[in-house]
Design an enzyme around this catalytic site. Structure first.
Site, short mmCIF file in Angstrom:
data_model
loop_
_atom_site.label_atom_id
_atom_site.label_comp_id
_atom_site.label_asym_id
_atom_site.label_seq_id
_atom_site.Cartn_x
_atom_site.Cartn_y
_atom_site.Cartn_z
N SER A 76 47.25 49.87 43.92
CA SER A 76 47.11 51.33 43.90
C SER A 76 48.22 52.04 44.67
O SER A 76 48.64 53.14 44.29
CB SER A 76 45.74 51.73 44.47
OG SER A 76 45.62 51.30 45.82
N ASP B 247 42.93 49.67 50.96
CA ASP B 247 43.70 48.49 51.35
C ASP B 247 45.15 48.65 50.92
O ASP B 247 45.46 49.34 49.94
CB ASP B 247 43.12 47.23 50.69
CG ASP B 247 41.74 46.89 51.22
OD1 ASP B 247 41.32 47.51 52.21
OD2 ASP B 247 41.08 46.01 50.63
N ASP C 62 48.06 46.55 49.48
CA ASP C 62 48.43 45.29 48.83
C ASP C 62 49.93 45.08 48.99
O ASP C 62 50.74 45.90 48.53
CB ASP C 62 48.07 45.31 47.35
CG ASP C 62 46.57 45.44 47.12
OD1 ASP C 62 45.82 44.74 47.81
OD2 ASP C 62 46.16 46.26 46.27
N ASP D 182 46.36 43.10 52.49
CA ASP D 182 46.36 41.82 51.79
C ASP D 182 47.82 41.43 51.61
O ASP D 182 48.59 42.13 50.93
CB ASP D 182 45.69 41.94 50.42
CG ASP D 182 44.19 42.09 50.52
OD1 ASP D 182 43.67 42.00 51.64
OD2 ASP D 182 43.55 42.32 49.48
N LYS E 44 38.99 55.87 38.63
CA LYS E 44 38.66 54.94 39.71
C LYS E 44 37.48 55.47 40.52
O LYS E 44 36.55 54.73 40.85
CB LYS E 44 39.87 54.73 40.64
CG LYS E 44 40.92 53.79 40.10
CD LYS E 44 42.04 53.59 41.10
CE LYS E 44 41.55 52.93 42.38
NZ LYS E 44 42.65 52.66 43.32
N TYR F 277 33.11 49.19 39.68
CA TYR F 277 34.47 48.97 40.19
C TYR F 277 34.46 47.76 41.11
O TYR F 277 34.25 47.85 42.31
CB TYR F 277 34.96 50.21 40.96
CG TYR F 277 36.42 50.14 41.35
CD1 TYR F 277 37.41 50.43 40.42
CD2 TYR F 277 36.81 49.79 42.63
CE1 TYR F 277 38.75 50.37 40.76
CE2 TYR F 277 38.14 49.73 42.99
CZ TYR F 277 39.11 50.02 42.05
OH TYR F 277 40.45 49.95 42.38
#
Length: 704
Positions: free
Chosen positions: A96, A107, A109, A162, A223, A232
């Site tokens: 995202s 989060d 990524d 992450d 979303k 989701y």
């Protein structure tokens, strides 16, 4: 509205087919778009400038750490001073954040790309892990080297990260490395390809949509909608961020000149009519001499079993939604229908955008649930343990579908719930259960999922980082038994005269179900309602060494052949995507039996066909064709009833070396086995205290 990205959209074709409509927005569409954007902003979906600056700062700090790490390894391995000076590692984002649709608290990524001599197994998961563990801002550090995409999870200055790693076949990495160039895939393994794919897919999506800003607004909206409607969660078999991004991007290609309010409405219109498993693709599937496997149901039998193929646009093209099952696809299609109905009302000015985002009432939607309680000795152990259990819940859904031939459908709920009154670290997951709609009810038909749950238990036991205190309990709960800590603030359950918590404090719960007055009251109710009910069921993870309790069992889940049909949007979608699939045969189930002794085995040995009585026979238990159930398991005889379907689970004796902790768990969970409940056709609940382990038989009516 929009930007330079949309210029020329009318003259350039996006996607593998021609657009459905080139129509632009009307004045009303523009007004609805402004209202939608205002609603999204008021809902807190955009992060502040301060939050955005903090993310940038964290990314910069993380980049400095990995560069220093690579230089240190280069020096230790005896490379020249010039090599040490040139040594580099790059931090890239995906998901995202890279797509530009992240919100507050999301989060981050990230992908670390390093040179060929810096390995994932040793250097990343050990050396870098130790470095991060000593960084003051880093907390909750959790390495997951055995994941499908190996990852390190942690918080950096409060931001969840992450971090993946990819070692590419270059000695020195330039700062302007082109991640979309296929050359980065030379001489790398498949985990590295999967790690690189996130960034490559995000970049391709942004290149393949007519208007990036319209795409972003629409995706941000959907979303939020998917989260509100409970669909989701990629890990439990629903839609994740990448899946939704690809679905939205395809709608943008279908309607290149549409604005967000139009795209949201067209999203639901298209996907309520989409004929799955026709794949959603943004571009043709690319083959390459590198030889990595790509999604191809004609060549790969496993690809034929995919229910909702959503294909990534970057080589090697993969199905991003392989987690979707028959049950979760049904739930999503129901929600698409809901969204389509509300958008129709919005277009007629009969509803506002708020109606589209109404919270889904999961605990009002089903009469029967599976409750999965996950406990551990402390919060750190629970973090890793619940992550593993949650990743296996999708397998439980698939196993139940497989063993009931799709007649019993599951709805895993992606939220976790915490009982803060517990002394141990705890969380719970829930799954809604119901018979497949339209299924003909046969006399004496019943669902026996004892072996299914036993197989699930064994798969959970395979956790390689198991520690004493990590336990899992599975129990059947009625809607009226949903625990108090699950119910949101202000929520009032209908037709609930006296709520019963499934997992309460041991002492108060025991006193309630054991008192003389309560027993007498139950007996009177039983006599009045004429329904005889026995024991609830709990499945407990046996506390033995994981290595002693693992099974070499793997399932290849198949479905029927694929239907090559196109979608229709008011007669305009007939030929879309029609040439993407060829007919294929049925992929047979590949199941390996458990090596356990036959007397305690949970492997199904014979299953009645649809023409038979519908009974399911499992080694170690006997069932009556009339609907009765007998069960034997280590001295416990229990059953659990779902409407007119008997669903019997297995209770395993606690055998842990940690006796003090186990005693506490028994006090908290074992009382649940003493109170059985059932809902008859009139929705009356009858309970009876079970003092002795005895065989229970239920005769159920043929109506739900």
């Amino acid at each position: 509205m929009g930007g330079s990205e949309g210029v020329g959209a009318s003259s350039k074709q996006f996607g593998v087919t021609k657009p459905i409509s080139m129509a632009g927005p009307s004045a009303t569409d523009l007004q609805r778009t402004r209202e939608l954007e205002k609603f999204l902003a008021a809902s807190g979906l955009y992060e502040s400038k301060d939050e955005a600056a903090k993310r940038e700062e964290v990314l910069h700090r993380l980049g400095e750490i990995v560069k220093s790490w690579v230089k240190q390894l280069t020096r230790l391995r005896g490379y020249t001073g010039q090599m040490v000076e040139d040594a580099n590692a790059i931090i890239l984002t995906f998901g995202s954040y890279r797509l530009g649709v992240h919100g507050p608290g999301a989060d981050l990524d990230t992908l670390c790309i390093g040179p060929s001599y810096v390995t994932r197994e040793e250097d990343f998961f050990y050396t870098l892990h130790d470095i991060l563990a000593n960084v003051e801002e880093v907390t909750e550090l959790q390495p997951i080297p055995d994941a499908h995409v190996p990852v390190m999870k942690f918080k950096f200055d409060g931001i969840s990260i992450d971090l993946l790693y990819a070692s590419i076949s270059r000695l020195v990495l330039p700062e302007d490395l082109d991640i979309s160039d296929v050359s980065v895939l030379h001489n790398v393994d498949e985990p590295t390809v999967r790690s690189l794919n996130g960034c490559r897919v995000a970049d391709q999506i942004l290149k393949l949509v007519p208007n990036i800003e319209h795409f972003r607004t629409t995706l941000r909206c959907l979303k939020f909608w998917a989260k509100r409607r409970g669909i989701y969660s990629n890990v439990t078999g629903f839609l994740g961020g990448v899946n939704l991004a690809l679905l939205v991007a395809r709608v943008c290609q279908f309607y290149p000149n549409a604005v967000p309010s139009m795209l949201v409405s067209r999203f639901f219109r298209v996907y309520t009519q989409w004929r799955w498993p026709t794949p959603v693709m943004l571009c043709p599937i690319e083959e390459n001499e590198l030889g990595f496997p790509v999604w191809h149901p004609g060549k790969n039998p496993r690809d034929r079993s995919h229910h909702m193929p959503i294909i990534t646009p970057a080589y090697p093209c993969m199905n991003s939604s392989y987690n979707v099952s028959t049950s979760t696809l049904r739930v999503m299609m129901d929600q698409f229908q809901y969204g389509n109905k509300i958008c129709g009302e919005i277009e007629l000015s009969r509803a506002c955008w708020k109606a589209l985002f109404e919270q889904y009432s999961f605990f009002e939607s089903y009469k029967n649930y599976l409750q999965v309680d996950v406990v551990a000795a402390d919060a750190d152990d629970l973090r890793s343990w619940k992550g593993w259990v949650e990743s296996r819940l999708r397998q439980l859904t698939l196993m139940i579908e497989r063993d009931t031939f799709g007649k019993l459908q599951c709805h895993p709920y992606h939220h976790e719930f915490v009982d803060t009154s517990r002394l141990c670290a705890h969380c719970a997951f829930f799954m809604g259960l119901q018979r497949k709609q339209g299924e003909v009810v046969q006399e004496g038909q019943q669902f026996d999922i004892r072996g299914t749950v036993e197989e699930f238990r064994h798969s959970v036991n395979m956790y390689m980082f198991w520690k004493p205190g990590m336990e899992i309990y599975v129990s059947h709960v009625r809607r009226r038994q949903i625990p108090f800590y699950v119910v949101p603030d202000g929520y009032k359950r209908s037709r609930l005269s006296r709520p019963t918590s499934q997992v309460e404090n041991c002492k108060s719960f025991h006193n309630e179900v054991s008192g003389t007055e309560h027993v007498e009251r139950i007996r009177k109710r039983k006599n009045n309602d004429g329904v005889d009910v026995r024991g609830d069921a709990i499945v407990k993870r046996q506390s033995a060494s994981p290595s002693e309790d693992r099974l070499a069992r793997h399932s290849s889940l198949g479905t029927g052949g694929l239907s090559v049909e196109a979608v229709s949007d008011r007669q305009e979608l007939r030929n879309v995507e029609c040439n993407h699939l060829s007919n294929s045969g049925q992929d047979e189930l590949d199941r390996t039996e458990s090596p356990e002794a036959a007397s305690n085995s949970s492997v199904i040995t014979s299953v009645g066909s649809s023409e038979d009585t519908g009974s399911v026979t499992v080694a170690g238990c006997v069932e009556e064709s009339t609907g009765g159930v007998e069960m034997m398991n280590n001295g416990w005889f229990e059953d659990s009833t779902y409407g007119n379907d008997s669903v019997t689970l297995v209770k395993n004796i606690v055998a842990s070396g940690n006796e003090v902790f186990q005693h506490e768990l028994q006090e908290q969970f074992q009382p649940n086995a003493t109170l059985g409940m059932v809902l008859d056709s009139a929705e009356k609940v009858i309970s009876e205290v079970v003092q002795e382990p005895v065989i229970r038989r239920l005769r159920l009516s043929s109506t739900v």
